[in-house]
Design an enzyme around this catalytic site. Sequence first.
Site, PDB file in Angstrom:
ATOM      1  N   GLU A  85      92.980  21.480   1.530  1.00  0.00           N
ATOM      2  CA  GLU A  85      92.071  21.916   2.593  1.00  0.00           C
ATOM      3  C   GLU A  85      90.874  20.976   2.740  1.00  0.00           C
ATOM      4  OE1 GLU A  85      91.272  25.831   3.566  1.00  0.00           O
ATOM      5  OE2 GLU A  85      93.214  26.627   2.930  1.00  0.00           O
ATOM      6  N   HIS A 142      90.719  25.843   6.297  1.00  0.00           N
ATOM      7  CA  HIS A 142      90.395  24.545   6.900  1.00  0.00           C
ATOM      8  C   HIS A 142      91.689  23.864   7.327  1.00  0.00           C
ATOM      9  CE1 HIS A 142      87.008  25.673   4.415  1.00  0.00           C
ATOM     10  NE2 HIS A 142      86.247  24.867   5.136  1.00  0.00           N
ATOM     11  N   LYS A 169      85.465  32.486   7.620  1.00  0.00           N
ATOM     12  CA  LYS A 169      85.166  31.138   8.103  1.00  0.00           C
ATOM     13  C   LYS A 169      86.442  30.359   8.386  1.00  0.00           C
ATOM     14  CE  LYS A 169      83.546  26.680   6.354  1.00  0.00           C
ATOM     15  NZ  LYS A 169      83.214  25.929   5.128  1.00  0.00           N
ATOM     16  N   ARG A 212      78.833  23.036  16.402  1.00  0.00           N
ATOM     17  CA  ARG A 212      77.886  23.185  15.296  1.00  0.00           C
ATOM     18  C   ARG A 212      76.496  23.585  15.775  1.00  0.00           C
ATOM     19  NH1 ARG A 212      80.011  21.197  10.556  1.00  0.00           N
ATOM     20  NH2 ARG A 212      81.911  19.955  10.747  1.00  0.00           N
TER      21      ARG A 212
END
Length: 251
Positions: A85, A142, A169, A212
């Site tokens: 990841e 991820h 997340k 972001r």
Amino acid sequence: MNTVNVRKVEIGKGIPKICVPVVGITRDDIIDAACKAKETADLVEWRADWYEDVLDFKKTEKMMEELRETLGDIPLLFTFRTLKEGGEKEIEKSVYVKLNEMAVKTGFADLVDAEAFTGTDEVNTIVETAHLYGVKVIASNHDFQKTPPKEEIVSRLCFMQECGADIVKIAVMPQSKKDVLTLLLATEEMVREHAKCPVVTMSMSEVGVVCRICGEAFGSALTFGAVKNASAPGQLGAEELRMVLKILHDV
């Protein structure tokens, strides 16, 4: 949606909080990075997979103790990012679980990152141990290869939530500008229809930089900014990031 309170920081309300990753191979590198990070961070993530002695549990515990002393009242997130990841090292599942349990039991970490697709039993063990010791869990995923369809992103985030995580997340790699929009749409849908806890999403690389800084508009509760070495592609400097977030918040 429930917010998450860690020390004096409330995640999931208002302006997205800035997490500054600390990456370093040696003890001196790590402490130097932590000293710089605490000047701008709402919370600090120690990327333990960079540390040369991370699998020596006694040395890692000592490192965490020094980080706790350095950071004062700034929340500390313990993360071992696996190679698959985007991390620095391979690690066996059993060792990954033991490492996270050790981090929890030290009392120095406020949060730990558990990769959601490590395995159901493994993630459940980390979550249960963390909660037993009053530590919050960020379940993460991820994808460095692609940006999945919107429905898949939402599905992954819902799965993490069902694992009992306090924060969920996902970070994905865009192949086009349209992929960035896919991530933002997935974030908005997750927060609007499904979220019971704070959601953190990001689109990596220069193409995804906009994600972001616009988290508050679409529902992402946390963003990552660098002060020394970036831990992922596309990270902005923490000071510049805070300035932009404040501008958008005050509009």
